[in-house]
Write an enzyme that holds these catalytic residues in place. Structure first.
Site, PDB file in Angstrom:
ATOM      1  N   CYS A 257     158.518 -14.870   5.360  1.00 33.44           N
ATOM      2  CA  CYS A 257     157.231 -15.431   4.936  1.00 33.44           C
ATOM      3  C   CYS A 257     157.128 -16.917   5.241  1.00 33.44           C
ATOM      4  CB  CYS A 257     157.033 -15.203   3.442  1.00 33.44           C
ATOM      5  SG  CYS A 257     157.091 -13.454   2.985  1.00 33.44           S
TER       6      CYS A 257
ATOM      7  N   SER B  83     158.298  -2.886  -3.261  1.00 29.32           N
ATOM      8  CA  SER B  83     157.537  -2.788  -2.018  1.00 29.32           C
ATOM      9  C   SER B  83     158.126  -1.719  -1.111  1.00 29.32           C
ATOM     10  CB  SER B  83     157.550  -4.139  -1.294  1.00 29.32           C
ATOM     11  OG  SER B  83     156.805  -4.083  -0.100  1.00 29.32           O
TER      12      SER B  83
END
Length: 396
Positions: free
Chosen positions: A328, A202
């Site tokens: 998250c 990412s």
């Protein structure tokens, strides 16, 4: 030391480097064409996309035609796992992963179990977050089609024996995927030497912007598409290319390749200074994760007798940004699934703190944390009935 702003939540997302911003702005201003178009405006952009593909490939030891751009690490994880499951469902329906994976892996596996009849083995980890290789071997069935084990954990930093897992996968003719979102740019990676078939990464963990990532798929491996539509990414990942984001992640990978050794050495020294200082200044502290096989960027702790949420708020008030578990799951009251998998109690896991470093972290930042953090922990413990009982010998 006077008030300063200290950002130590780089495992959630890193700042974007100036060189990356400049690359991105150049593309936004001067290369607005669609790389799929046959006119000159489109053809001017295409080489920039391919240059970035080469930079990503070079960082992980792959070939450029094995790299496919995505919208981030979560998409790459979903694509690798669902794509493999659906492509190989006639061969088998069993997947092996671990209990401490990112939710992009865990929830994808749960989806396949619930709606598509796949069976998933979730490997335990020891108190340092390391899987057991013998348990992995004994979990393999004739129907096993995929092993997905993260390269390094996003909460505690533990690095798994990836090369050994890859060898086991290869010997048993099972595909091996690794979520390397935290590892890429922080550890030297060679997908061929490590027998990795698929690897997720990412941009926003390596000083590029959010919204761009990549999936490495070893040449010859055929998995189903996750996103259908146009013929972009050699007909495997539909959607108009995010050219500015792709240029940015390419530049970030180029910088990471050039600076890997110096980056790792400097940040490891700062991380070790931080861990040593915290342990010396704050009693009843646990360092979570393996002390040796550990990312240079992550220092993670559990402080007994306090709540992680109160600790984060108190740190923020003095300018320090950290996290309690992964970004998250921020806002959730349940303790981290990673910390619980280490065998920690709810009470201890609730007192977690992850401080993650970057190229922007300075020695002065670490000194500031070591000045402020012990005072905050002491103040929070002074309000804790659990700590009061412990001091009286009632709760050992």
């Amino acid at each position: 030391m006077e008030f300063r702003r200290v950002y130590l939540d780089n495992s959630a997302t890193t700042p974007v480097k100036d060189e990356v911003i400049n690359e991105m702005v150049d593309v936004l201003k001067n290369y607005h064409g669609n790389p799929s178009s046959i006119h000159q405006f489109g053809q001017d952009v295409k080489p920039l996309v391919e240059k970035s593909r080469q930079s990503v490939a070079k960082l992980i030891g792959a070939q450029s035609n094995e790299v496919y751009f995505t919208a981030g690490g979560s998409e790459a994880d979903n694509w690798a796992i669902k794509g493999t499951a659906f492509a190989l469902k006639n061969k088998g329906n069993h997947i092996i992963t671990s209990k401490i994976e990112h939710h992009a892996v865990l929830h994808t596996c749960e989806y396949l179990e619930k709606f598509h009849g796949f069976e998933v083995t979730y490997l335990d980890v020891n108190d340092k977050g390391m899987i057991n290789i013998d348990e992995l071997k004994s979990s393999i069935r004739p129907t096993t089609i995929l092993i997905s084990i993260m390269f390094a954990n996003n909460e505690i930093g533990t690095i798994q024996p990836i090369k050994q897992i890859g060898e086991i996968s290869r010997e048993n003719k099972i595909l091996f995927h690794t979520d390397a979102v935290q590892a890429v740019g922080n550890i030297e990676i060679d997908v061929n030497e490590m027998n990795i078939d698929m690897l997720s990464l990412s941009g926003h963990k390596i000083y590029a912007p959010k919204g761009v990532g990549a999936l490495y798929i070893k040449k010859g491996i055929k998995i189903h598409n996750l996103i259908h539509g146009g013929a972009q990414e050699r007909k495997l990942r539909a959607g108009t290319e995010n050219t500015a984001g792709i240029a940015a992640i390419g530049k970030a990978c180029e910088l990471a390749f050039e600076n890997l050794n110096d980056h790792t050495k400097r940040i490891t020294e700062l991380r070790d200074k931080l861990i040593k200082g915290v342990l010396e200044k704050i009693p009843h502290t646990i360092v979570t994760g393996d002390r040796e096989q550990r990312l240079s960027t992550i220092a993670s702790f559990c402080f007994r007798f306090i709540e992680g949420e109160a600790l984060l708020l108190s740190l923020d008030m003095v300018g320090i940004a950290g996290s309690s578990g992964s970004a998250c799951t921020s806002g959730a009251l349940d303790p981290s699934h990673v910390l619980m998998s280490l065998g920690l109690t709810h009470e201890i896991a609730h007192g977690s703190l992850r401080l993650s470093l970057s190229d922007f972290t300075t020695d002065e930042d670490i000194e500031y944390v070591l000045e402020k953090l012990p005072v905050i922990v002491e103040r929070l413990r002074s309000m804790s009935p659990l700590y009061e009982a412990f001091q009286k010998g009632e709760n050992k």
